[in-house]
Design an enzyme around this catalytic site. Structure first.
Site, PDB file in Angstrom:
ATOM      1  N   GLU A  48       0.816  -1.230   0.000  1.00 19.62           N
ATOM      2  CA  GLU A  48       0.000   0.000   0.000  1.00 19.62           C
ATOM      3  C   GLU A  48       0.848   1.277   0.000  1.00 19.62           C
ATOM      4  OE1 GLU A  48      -0.832  -2.681   2.083  1.00 19.62           O
ATOM      5  OE2 GLU A  48      -2.405  -3.208   0.662  1.00 19.62           O
ATOM      6  N   HIS A  68       4.071 -14.784  -2.253  1.00 23.82           N
ATOM      7  CA  HIS A  68       3.559 -13.431  -2.118  1.00 23.82           C
ATOM      8  C   HIS A  68       4.710 -12.419  -2.089  1.00 23.82           C
ATOM      9  CE1 HIS A  68      -0.371 -11.825  -1.416  1.00 23.82           C
ATOM     10  NE2 HIS A  68       0.049 -11.005  -0.479  1.00 23.82           N
ATOM     11  N   ARG A 128      19.165  -5.457   9.851  1.00 20.40           N
ATOM     12  CA  ARG A 128      19.220  -4.186   9.113  1.00 20.40           C
ATOM     13  C   ARG A 128      18.348  -3.112   9.764  1.00 20.40           C
ATOM     14  NH1 ARG A 128      20.228  -8.344   6.181  1.00 20.40           N
ATOM     15  NH2 ARG A 128      21.242  -8.349   4.148  1.00 20.40           N
TER      16      ARG A 128
END
Ligand code: INI
Length: 155
Positions: free
Chosen positions: A59, A89, A128
């Site tokens: 989004e 996905h 990270r």
């Protein structure tokens, strides 16, 4: 004489929007903390920062477009974590997020910075996000500050 143009690393007098996705929030909240730390250290005022939360990284690009339309900000950073795990996905979400952020940035007059992690494991993502190899949220905030100042210098 050669003219060099570089962006300063001060956030003074600048206003930023941070778009951060909630999916994998253990990671993305750490990215957000890193970004807020970088903004504070670069003298960006707290009331010049807006945090917009999306459900997932997918989004983010559409949200960037919406935020750009407000014309309120000197720069936008996008923070998210797409983790491969077991799902196909991953490829769709990561590709759309990265492509979408890049294309929104190309059409914009302000910098749009990509701080979405794409990793194979949660551990790599946490590394990270402050655990080991720096914090990509911190890096994204430093980049947007430099780029916002650079854009203003270029004119
Ligand atoms: N969103 C992420 O931000 N990270 C992921 O790892 C992820 N995976 O793996 O599925 C993810 N999916 C949700 C996606 O971003 C959208 O929110 C959802 O598809 C609704 O549009």
């Amino acid at each position: 004489m050669v003219k060099f143009i570089e962006g300063k690393l001060t956030g003074r007098d600048l206003e930023f929007c941070i778009i951060v996705s909630r999916f994998n929030s253990l990671v993305t909240e750490r990215l957000l903390e890193g970004a807020l730390d970088a903004f504070e250290r670069s003298e960006t005022k707290k009331d010049k920062l807006t945090v917009v939360k999306t459900p997932g990284a997918f989004e983010i690009p559409a949200t960037v477009k919406k935020v750009l339309k407000t014309g309120k900000y000197d720069g936008i950073i996008c923070l998210g974590a797409v983790i491969r795990g077991e799902t196909p996905h991953f490829d769709y979400v990561s590709a759309e997020a990265v492509k979408g952020i890049a294309s929104a940035g190309l059409g914009a007059d302000i910098p749009v910075i990509m701080g979405v992690l794409t990793t194979d494991t949660v551990e790599q993502a946490l590394d990270r996000a402050g655990a080991k190899t720096g914090n990509k949220g911190f890096d994204a905030a430093r980049s947007v500050i430099e780029m916002a100042n650079l854009y203003k210098e270029i004119g």
